[in-house]
Design an enzyme around this catalytic site. Structure first.
Site, PDB file in Angstrom:
ATOM      1  N   ASP A 128      30.326  52.622  10.690  1.00 10.65           N
ATOM      2  CA  ASP A 128      31.134  51.753  11.326  1.00 10.65           C
ATOM      3  C   ASP A 128      31.289  50.275  10.861  1.00 10.65           C
ATOM      4  O   ASP A 128      32.118  49.544  11.123  1.00 10.65           O
ATOM      5  CB  ASP A 128      31.064  51.841  12.874  1.00 10.65           C
ATOM      6  CG  ASP A 128      29.961  51.384  13.260  1.00 10.65           C
ATOM      7  OD1 ASP A 128      29.016  50.955  12.485  1.00 10.65           O
ATOM      8  OD2 ASP A 128      29.466  51.552  14.607  1.00 10.65           O
ATOM      9  N   SER A 129      30.566  50.007   9.774  1.00  8.21           N
ATOM     10  CA  SER A 129      30.351  48.869   9.064  1.00  8.21           C
ATOM     11  C   SER A 129      31.872  48.645   8.379  1.00  8.21           C
ATOM     12  O   SER A 129      32.124  47.413   8.025  1.00  8.21           O
ATOM     13  CB  SER A 129      29.374  48.809   8.176  1.00  8.21           C
ATOM     14  OG  SER A 129      29.478  49.989   7.174  1.00  8.21           O
ATOM     15  N   GLU A 172      23.516  55.062  17.762  1.00  5.25           N
ATOM     16  CA  GLU A 172      22.559  53.933  17.671  1.00  5.25           C
ATOM     17  C   GLU A 172      21.801  54.006  19.151  1.00  5.25           C
ATOM     18  O   GLU A 172      22.277  54.290  20.233  1.00  5.25           O
ATOM     19  CB  GLU A 172      23.182  52.813  17.841  1.00  5.25           C
ATOM     20  CG  GLU A 172      23.988  52.628  16.263  1.00  5.25           C
ATOM     21  CD  GLU A 172      24.399  51.203  16.273  1.00  5.25           C
ATOM     22  OE1 GLU A 172      25.187  50.972  15.076  1.00  5.25           O
ATOM     23  OE2 GLU A 172      24.396  50.316  16.929  1.00  5.25           O
ATOM     24  N   GLU A 174      16.482  49.791  10.837  1.00  8.53           N
ATOM     25  CA  GLU A 174      17.222  48.474  10.368  1.00  8.53           C
ATOM     26  C   GLU A 174      16.692  47.314  10.976  1.00  8.53           C
ATOM     27  O   GLU A 174      16.334  47.215  11.927  1.00  8.53           O
ATOM     28  CB  GLU A 174      18.825  48.575  10.856  1.00  8.53           C
ATOM     29  CG  GLU A 174      19.493  47.611  10.183  1.00  8.53           C
ATOM     30  CD  GLU A 174      20.916  47.278  10.195  1.00  8.53           C
ATOM     31  OE1 GLU A 174      21.612  46.369   9.989  1.00  8.53           O
ATOM     32  OE2 GLU A 174      21.302  48.420  10.858  1.00  8.53           O
TER      33      GLU A 174
END
Length: 267
Positions: free
Chosen positions: A42-43, A116, A183
């Site tokens: 979705d970046s 996430e 991350e």
């Protein structure tokens, strides 16, 4: 590439090279270059749409870009494992919403979906995996909750936060996740998490080189990102002729453990 091969790579300590992809052309180049896994992130909201975060990306947009990437891989060697992000708002409401959203992405051609967060997501992951949906987790800096985290910065520096992340990683594995993106977490913590998991491979981004594999945003890896580059990023196009050669260099560097360089991590 299939799940069994990925788990074999993890078991035999062969690094997994992952890149983001958003369209057919670059997906085909990455597949030919030997990238093990492609993440439709979705970046795309930031690198393709120019948004300030990932929050505006819709499920329909994710499905469209997944279809594009799948077509590119099919036109090349058709080897890469394809993971698609579940965007913000597509799985937070209920387990039923999550399976409906995952279905859209799988029907678009993804092999696995990524979501996430830890804790509350365990029930969602278990619900999905019990129904045959393969899941990749994501801990540490989770861009969909960037405002709650106080911005794009390193997570789990303190011992209490580190222990919570480790616990969440183990819970996600128990719930059925087979991949886990870590991350922007300290390299020692990412190493600890990787060693603690047996059925779940870790993919690092800004988390040192002791994870099971690495992922970068493709635009960053090619030196084409907008704004200030994170210090863990390397421009692989700089010393190579063409995008495919740069991708091959990235795969080699991940495999031979020369990327990332742990010395670049202040944390």
């Amino acid at each position: 590439m299939n799940l069994h091969q990925l788990m074999q790579m993890h078991a035999h300590d062969e690094k997994i090279a992952m890149l983001t992809a958003y369209d057919a052309t670059f997906a085909a180049l990455a597949d030919r270059a030997g990238v093990d896994s492609l993440l439709i992130g979705d970046s795309l909201g930031m690198v393709c749409q120019g948004q300030s975060s990932t929050l505006s990306v819709t499920l329909q947009e994710m499905a469209y870009h997944t279809q594009c990437v799948v077509k590119g891989v099919q036109s090349a060697q058709n080897k890469a494992w394809i993971v698609a992000d579940m965007p913000f708002g597509s799985y937070q409401v209920s387990k039923e919403q999550a399976i409906q959203s995952a279905t859209v992405l799988l029907q678009a051609g993804a092999h696995m979906v990524k979501l996430e967060g830890g804790g509350w997501t365990n029930e969602v992951v278990q619900f999905l995996t019990e129904r045959g949906v393969l899941v990749c987790g994501h801990l540490g800096l989770t861009p969909q909750t960037v405002h709650a985290l106080g911005g794009y910065k390193v997570q789990a520096r303190e011992d209490r936060a580190a222990q919570l992340l480790l616990k969440q990683a183990q819970e996600l594995e128990q719930a059925g996740a087979h991949l886990l993106v870590l991350e922007m977490v300290p390299k020692d913590l990412s190493h600890q998490v990787t060693q603690a998991l047996t059925q779940c491979a870790t993919i690092g981004i800004g988390a040192g080189n002791m994870t099971s594999g690495q992922v970068l945003v493709m635009h960053d890896m090619l030196g084409a990102g907008i704004g200030k580059m994170p210090k863990f990023v390397r421009n692989f196009l700089k010393d190579h002729d063409g995008v495919e050669e740069a991708m091959r260099a990235y795969v080699r560097a991940v495999k031979d453990r020369t990327f990332p360089d742990n010395e670049l991590h202040a944390w």
